[in-house]
Design an enzyme around this catalytic site. Sequence first.
Site, PDB file in Angstrom:
ATOM      1  N   GLY A 107       0.820  -1.214   0.000  1.00 27.44           N
ATOM      2  CA  GLY A 107       0.000   0.000   0.000  1.00 27.44           C
ATOM      3  C   GLY A 107       0.846   1.254   0.000  1.00 27.44           C
ATOM      4  N   GLU A 225      12.512  -4.926  -4.249  1.00 28.44           N
ATOM      5  CA  GLU A 225      11.413  -4.900  -5.211  1.00 28.44           C
ATOM      6  C   GLU A 225      11.903  -4.743  -6.645  1.00 28.44           C
ATOM      7  OE1 GLU A 225       8.255  -2.198  -4.164  1.00 28.44           O
ATOM      8  OE2 GLU A 225       7.297  -2.389  -6.119  1.00 28.44           O
TER       9      GLU A 225
HETATM   10  C1  LIG Z   1       0.601  -3.393 -12.900  1.00 29.54           C
HETATM   11  C2  LIG Z   1       0.835  -2.425 -11.782  1.00 29.54           C
HETATM   12  C3  LIG Z   1       0.834  -2.869 -10.471  1.00 29.54           C
HETATM   13  C4  LIG Z   1       1.031  -1.978  -9.418  1.00 29.54           C
HETATM   14  N1  LIG Z   1       0.991  -2.446  -8.135  1.00 29.54           N
HETATM   15  C5  LIG Z   1       1.142  -1.581  -7.115  1.00 29.54           C
HETATM   16  C6  LIG Z   1       1.028  -2.035  -5.753  1.00 29.54           C
HETATM   17  O1  LIG Z   1       0.803  -3.224  -5.507  1.00 29.54           O
HETATM   18  N2  LIG Z   1       1.145  -1.136  -4.759  1.00 29.54           N
HETATM   19  C7  LIG Z   1       1.386   0.194  -5.003  1.00 29.54           C
HETATM   20  O2  LIG Z   1       1.505   0.946  -4.048  1.00 29.54           O
HETATM   21  N3  LIG Z   1       1.494   0.664  -6.273  1.00 29.54           N
HETATM   22  C8  LIG Z   1       1.362  -0.188  -7.324  1.00 29.54           C
HETATM   23  N4  LIG Z   1       1.443   0.281  -8.617  1.00 29.54           N
HETATM   24  C9  LIG Z   1       1.573   1.732  -8.851  1.00 29.54           C
HETATM   25  C10 LIG Z   1       2.921   2.174  -9.377  1.00 29.54           C
HETATM   26  O3  LIG Z   1       3.858   2.187  -8.364  1.00 29.54           O
HETATM   27  C11 LIG Z   1       2.705   3.544 -10.033  1.00 29.54           C
HETATM   28  O4  LIG Z   1       1.986   3.328 -11.219  1.00 29.54           O
HETATM   29  C12 LIG Z   1       3.964   4.280 -10.338  1.00 29.54           C
HETATM   30  O5  LIG Z   1       4.624   4.655  -9.187  1.00 29.54           O
HETATM   31  C13 LIG Z   1       3.695   5.537 -11.195  1.00 29.54           C
HETATM   32  O6  LIG Z   1       2.706   6.344 -10.653  1.00 29.54           O
HETATM   33  P1  LIG Z   1       1.463   6.824 -11.528  1.00 29.54           P
HETATM   34  O7  LIG Z   1       0.868   5.640 -12.170  1.00 29.54           O
HETATM   35  O8  LIG Z   1       0.616   7.669 -10.691  1.00 29.54           O
HETATM   36  O9  LIG Z   1       2.087   7.707 -12.707  1.00 29.54           O
HETATM   37  P2  LIG Z   1       2.561   9.219 -12.605  1.00 29.54           P
HETATM   38  O10 LIG Z   1       3.431   9.395 -11.432  1.00 29.54           O
HETATM   39  O11 LIG Z   1       1.397  10.093 -12.781  1.00 29.54           O
HETATM   40  O12 LIG Z   1       3.508   9.317 -13.893  1.00 29.54           O
HETATM   41  C14 LIG Z   1       3.006   9.448 -15.217  1.00 29.54           C
HETATM   42  C15 LIG Z   1       4.178   9.637 -16.156  1.00 29.54           C
HETATM   43  O13 LIG Z   1       4.908  10.823 -15.805  1.00 29.54           O
HETATM   44  C16 LIG Z   1       6.266  10.509 -15.570  1.00 29.54           C
HETATM   45  N5  LIG Z   1       6.800  11.347 -14.497  1.00 29.54           N
HETATM   46  C17 LIG Z   1       6.214  11.628 -13.307  1.00 29.54           C
HETATM   47  N6  LIG Z   1       7.027  12.403 -12.572  1.00 29.54           N
HETATM   48  C18 LIG Z   1       8.138  12.602 -13.306  1.00 29.54           C
HETATM   49  C19 LIG Z   1       9.354  13.314 -13.094  1.00 29.54           C
HETATM   50  N7  LIG Z   1       9.602  13.978 -11.958  1.00 29.54           N
HETATM   51  N8  LIG Z   1      10.282  13.300 -14.068  1.00 29.54           N
HETATM   52  C20 LIG Z   1      10.068  12.633 -15.221  1.00 29.54           C
HETATM   53  N9  LIG Z   1       8.937  11.949 -15.488  1.00 29.54           N
HETATM   54  C21 LIG Z   1       7.989  11.930 -14.535  1.00 29.54           C
HETATM   55  C22 LIG Z   1       6.272   9.047 -15.194  1.00 29.54           C
HETATM   56  O14 LIG Z   1       7.525   8.460 -15.428  1.00 29.54           O
HETATM   57  C23 LIG Z   1       5.193   8.504 -16.095  1.00 29.54           C
HETATM   58  O15 LIG Z   1       5.706   8.274 -17.368  1.00 29.54           O
HETATM   59  C24 LIG Z   1       1.252  -0.595  -9.684  1.00 29.54           C
HETATM   60  C25 LIG Z   1       1.255  -0.156 -11.013  1.00 29.54           C
HETATM   61  C26 LIG Z   1       1.050  -1.038 -12.062  1.00 29.54           C
HETATM   62  C27 LIG Z   1       1.067  -0.506 -13.458  1.00 29.54           C
END
Ligand SMILES: Cc1cc2nc3c(=O)[nH]c(=O)nc-3n(C[C@H](O)[C@H](O)[C@H](O)COP(=O)(O)OP(=O)(O)OC[C@H]3O[C@@H](n4cnc5c(N)ncnc54)[C@H](O)[C@@H]3O)c2cc1C
Lengths: 354, 221
Positions: A107, A225
């Site tokens: 989480g 991880e």
């Molecule tokens: C299949 C799957 C399983 C998952 N399982 C879990 C889980 O069990 N527990 C959990 O806690 N999370 C989980 N996640 C979440 C995952 O950790 C997040 O998707 C990830 O951290 C990215 O966050 P976001 O999706 O909000 O994208 P955002 O942070 O909104 O990013 C969108 C885009 O912007 C880019 N970006 C954002 N900030 C910057 C920056 N400063 N510089 C350059 N580029 C940037 C990113 O690289 C990305 O391309 C899972 C995700 C997936 C896809």
Amino acid sequence: MRAFLAEGGFETHCDAWLSGHDPEFSRRLAERGWVGMTWPKRYGGQERSQLERYAVLEELLAAGAPVAAHWIADRQTGPLLLHYGTEAQRQEFLPAMARGECFFGIGMSEPDAGSDLASVRTTARRVEGGWLLNGTKVWTSHAHRSHFMITLVRTSALGEDRHQGLSQLVVDLRGPGVSVRPIELLTGEPHFNEVVFQDALVPEERLVGAEGDGWRQVTSELAYERSGPERFLSTFPLLVETVRELGPDPGEAGARALGALYGRLSALRGLSMDVARRLEAGEAPNLEAALVKDLGTRFEREVVETARLLVPPDSAGEAFQRLYRQAVAHAPGFTLRGGTNEILRGIVARGLGR
Amino acid sequence: MSEERRLLVETAHQVFGRPGVDAWREVDKAGLADLGTDADLADVAAVIRVSAYEGTDIDFAERVMPELGDPQRRGALMRAIQIVGALERVRDLTVAYAAERRQFGQPLNRFQAVQQMLAELAGEVALAATAVETAVADPLSAKLVASAKVAAGGAAGRGATIAHQVHGAIGFTHEHQLHRWTTKLWAWRDEFGTESAWAEALGDLVARAGADRLWEVVTGE
Ligand SMILES: Cc1cc2nc3c(=O)[nH]c(=O)nc-3n(C[C@H](O)[C@H](O)[C@H](O)COP(=O)(O)OP(=O)(O)OC[C@H]3O[C@@H](n4cnc5c(N)ncnc54)[C@H](O)[C@@H]3O)c2cc1C
């Protein structure tokens, strides 16, 4: 291990470590001592080395076996509790995890805290007998079929330094005030969840490590991880079928492409094993772990692209087509989960300057 | 674009934008019926492109492109046109999302890594669109149709990858609309020949022409 896998009882899948959720299979593995195998015997482990565990993981991943149910507990929550947990927590959770009977979710992410993890807003307020949680976690893989979730929360108000005031709690996913809503992947498979806390009371003794030390703990968890063989073997079953389709005489272009993949895979294994060794030695190879994940996830995609350009997907055999479709539909997740590749590269680049 | 075609495209956006309707009947009703056999192929292509943009999956090829002969080539051109329409939608969704979503106190499109991805996506779409328009203008040219499918097929894969990367986890869900276009891009790039199948045909053509005629082949003489 290979004999056990040859017995079968499962269908090979791409990305099975994340989406192949089969509690029965996890229990069968655990019976043979392949869950929590590096942990002390008094907590149900086998006291095997990290490299022995590594070998077991690779076999499972190469076979595309359904290991998702216990994966998180075995990979990161177990080690986290060994590191930071209280004796009572270890007694309570580790033996059950090692029996393949206790599954954990992660989480961390929230709707507004994805890449910017330090901006988590879920709060835990100290009350009589424990912590009162309010907030929303999202993208929690398998929360709807796990028992507990290791949850990153804010235990003191957001101050100047956003990395301060965070803590980790073990939350019972069936506990009071906790609701879990499954969210389907684009393929329609149930996979991740939204987990909402409304005055969810979590007992005092479920705090992991020190209050306010959550950021440091989470960061150490991320090295486990990010560096394992699951970061480059998610599409290995498709590579197997590609080799089968091409047969013993793949032609010049085929041989060259397969050779390039093979070379890269060998090097990736070396890099990833090196991180495993360093974790065992008690180091914190965060930069190297980020590197493994960036390189490895790109390799997983390269396998898919190479496969489709060598073997026309629409006229390939049934097994190839099935694994190919899985690989394509799951590929977007490879470079997002566990930290996006853009974020990982930032970590690497900043680390290199040190 | 001629005034007539602009009108056609506008109307097409409206009829295909509506869910749960029989696309061909809608096209008929909207007076686009003369997209039959003797219609200008560029008009037909414009409508197909819009249908894909709006997320409607229709197969015009049989009805409107019989004169193009070889079904594999006809299918490849059809899919290349659809890929461009879907990619345009994917690009628009991605650009909009990157402006809207904030992390670290900024919209995503402020991060240079995201800007690089957006620019690459726009480039892929522009390249595929041009290759397809060129093929539509001379659809009996094996070379141009092959080039169109190579460009569109490559752009489909790379474009979908970037779109998903920028959208993060939300774009990976069934609830979000992105997959309506990306799953089609993944299917269409493989149908009627992948890039490698068409590139092989093109490569043969180039090799047969020989080194000294390469430039003539490029300039289409
Ligand atoms: C299949 C799957 C399983 C998952 N399982 C879990 C889980 O069990 N527990 C959990 O806690 N999370 C989980 N996640 C979440 C995952 O950790 C997040 O998707 C990830 O951290 C990215 O966050 P976001 O999706 O909000 O994208 P955002 O942070 O909104 O990013 C969108 C885009 O912007 C880019 N970006 C954002 N900030 C910057 C920056 N400063 N510089 C350059 N580029 C940037 C990113 O690289 C990305 O391309 C899972 C995700 C997936 C896809």
